[in-house]
Design an enzyme around this catalytic site. Structure first.
Site, short mmCIF file in Angstrom:
data_model
loop_
_atom_site.label_atom_id
_atom_site.label_comp_id
_atom_site.label_asym_id
_atom_site.label_seq_id
_atom_site.Cartn_x
_atom_site.Cartn_y
_atom_site.Cartn_z
N LYS A 37 -130.51 -25.36 28.94
CA LYS A 37 -130.46 -26.52 29.83
C LYS A 37 -129.36 -26.37 30.87
O LYS A 37 -129.40 -26.99 31.93
CB LYS A 37 -130.19 -27.79 29.02
CG LYS A 37 -131.24 -28.06 27.97
CD LYS A 37 -130.80 -29.26 27.11
CE LYS A 37 -131.62 -29.38 25.87
NZ LYS A 37 -131.02 -30.35 24.93
N GLY A 38 -128.33 -25.57 30.54
CA GLY A 38 -127.10 -25.56 31.33
C GLY A 38 -127.26 -25.23 32.80
O GLY A 38 -126.45 -25.66 33.61
N ASP A 96 -125.82 -20.89 33.97
CA ASP A 96 -124.56 -21.61 34.11
C ASP A 96 -123.36 -20.69 33.85
O ASP A 96 -122.46 -20.60 34.66
CB ASP A 96 -124.51 -22.84 33.18
CG ASP A 96 -124.83 -22.51 31.71
OD1 ASP A 96 -125.15 -21.34 31.39
OD2 ASP A 96 -124.76 -23.44 30.88
N ASP A 99 -121.01 -15.69 28.74
CA ASP A 99 -119.84 -15.70 27.86
C ASP A 99 -119.82 -14.37 27.09
O ASP A 99 -119.41 -13.35 27.63
CB ASP A 99 -119.97 -16.93 26.96
CG ASP A 99 -118.79 -17.16 26.06
OD1 ASP A 99 -117.71 -16.63 26.33
OD2 ASP A 99 -118.95 -17.88 25.05
N PHE A 148 -113.04 -23.34 26.90
CA PHE A 148 -114.33 -24.01 26.84
C PHE A 148 -114.45 -24.99 27.99
O PHE A 148 -113.59 -25.85 28.17
CB PHE A 148 -114.55 -24.69 25.49
CG PHE A 148 -116.00 -24.99 25.24
CD1 PHE A 148 -116.84 -23.99 24.79
CD2 PHE A 148 -116.53 -26.24 25.51
CE1 PHE A 148 -118.20 -24.23 24.58
CE2 PHE A 148 -117.88 -26.51 25.31
CZ PHE A 148 -118.72 -25.50 24.84
N LEU A 149 -115.49 -24.85 28.77
CA LEU A 149 -115.67 -25.65 29.99
C LEU A 149 -116.86 -26.59 29.84
O LEU A 149 -117.86 -26.24 29.21
CB LEU A 149 -115.90 -24.73 31.19
CG LEU A 149 -114.80 -23.68 31.43
CD1 LEU A 149 -115.24 -22.67 32.47
CD2 LEU A 149 -113.50 -24.35 31.84
N ASP A 155 -122.36 -28.24 28.59
CA ASP A 155 -122.20 -29.32 27.62
C ASP A 155 -121.28 -28.96 26.47
O ASP A 155 -120.99 -27.79 26.21
CB ASP A 155 -123.56 -29.65 27.00
CG ASP A 155 -124.02 -28.55 26.03
OD1 ASP A 155 -124.07 -27.39 26.45
OD2 ASP A 155 -124.29 -28.87 24.85
N ARG A 161 -122.90 -32.93 30.60
CA ARG A 161 -123.66 -32.14 31.57
C ARG A 161 -123.72 -32.80 32.94
O ARG A 161 -123.85 -32.13 33.97
CB ARG A 161 -125.11 -31.94 31.09
CG ARG A 161 -125.26 -31.09 29.86
CD ARG A 161 -126.73 -30.74 29.67
NE ARG A 161 -127.05 -30.29 28.32
CZ ARG A 161 -126.92 -29.03 27.90
NH1 ARG A 161 -126.45 -28.12 28.71
NH2 ARG A 161 -127.24 -28.70 26.66
P1 IMP Z 1 -123.31 -16.21 25.41
O1 IMP Z 1 -124.60 -15.82 24.75
O2 IMP Z 1 -122.15 -16.10 24.47
O3 IMP Z 1 -123.06 -15.47 26.71
O4 IMP Z 1 -123.39 -17.73 25.70
C1 IMP Z 1 -124.13 -18.23 26.73
C2 IMP Z 1 -124.38 -19.70 26.57
O5 IMP Z 1 -123.37 -20.33 25.79
C3 IMP Z 1 -124.34 -20.38 27.91
O6 IMP Z 1 -125.59 -20.36 28.53
C4 IMP Z 1 -123.85 -21.76 27.57
O7 IMP Z 1 -124.94 -22.59 27.23
C5 IMP Z 1 -122.98 -21.56 26.36
N1 IMP Z 1 -121.54 -21.50 26.71
C6 IMP Z 1 -120.73 -20.42 26.72
N2 IMP Z 1 -119.49 -20.73 27.11
C7 IMP Z 1 -119.50 -22.06 27.34
C8 IMP Z 1 -118.50 -23.00 27.79
O8 IMP Z 1 -117.34 -22.69 28.07
N3 IMP Z 1 -118.92 -24.28 27.91
C9 IMP Z 1 -120.20 -24.69 27.64
N4 IMP Z 1 -121.15 -23.85 27.23
C10 IMP Z 1 -120.81 -22.55 27.09
MG MG Z 2 -124.77 -25.17 25.86
#
Ligand code: IMP
Ligand code: MG
Length: 176
Positions: A37-38, A96, A99, A148-149, A155, A161
């Protein structure tokens, strides 16, 4: 919560990304794949700043987080795209935040199987400190530290959001 990126900061970055994409895709109009959703607010702002005609907008929904601030590390496809939607197309994935990169790598594998002509990632935020997968994010709005943002689509357990700005959680509330 502490303000981290203002509406103006975000607006400038979105305009810059739109300009970059216009330049790179002017001869081959792209299909944008928004990651729910982000990514919904970022995608909406980005397409309205782009001048290149868009050939299509698709949405993918991937779940990777439980209710907290730590990723499960196991992305799950909640909603895919229709057959043939991106075959032979110039695809831009709009996210969005990248990470650990697990979600983006998972999405790229899913989309590559559908044989796009090209595939690039455009992420508003990039948190390279936590990366666990090798992947190229060609278009990045901001490189951010390991905090964490929330806001502007991001969210915490489905909250925040709708905020037009981006905030960091207070010290102690998040993992970083
Ligand atoms: P990844 O698979 O670890 O790269 O995580 C990606 C997903 O984790 C993103 O699409 C977000 O939905 C969520 N995410 C990662 N870091 C943050 C953050 O700082 N705030 C909110 N959501 C996050
Ligand atoms: Mg999320």
């Amino acid at each position: 919560m502490t303000p981290y990126l203002s509406r103006e900061d975000i607006g400038v970055a979105v305009a810059r990304l739109a300009e970059q994409l216009d330049l790179d895709y002017r001869r081959r109009p792209p299909v944008l794949v928004g990651i729910l959703k982000g990514g919904f607010i970022f995608l909406a702002d980005l397409v309205r700043q782009m001048k290149t005609p868009i050939q299509g907008i698709e949405f993918l929904q991937v779940a990777s987080y439980g209710p907290g601030t730590v990723s499960s590390g196991r992305p799950r496809m909640v909603r895919g795209i229709p057959d043939g939607a991106i075959q032979g197309r110039e695809v831009i994935v709009v996210e969005d935040i990248v990470d650990t990169g697990t979600t983006t790598a998972f999405i790229s594998r899913y989309l590559e199987r559908r044989r796009p002509a090209s595939l690039e990632v455009c992420a508003l935020l990039d948190k390279p400190a936590r990366r666990q997968c090798q992947l190229g994010v060609k278009y990045v709005g901001f490189t951010v530290p390991d905090r964490f943002l929330v806001g502007y689509g991001l969210d915490l357990a489905q909250r925040y959001r709708e905020l037009p700005e981006i905030y960091t959680l207070e010290e102690g509330a998040g993992p970083g």
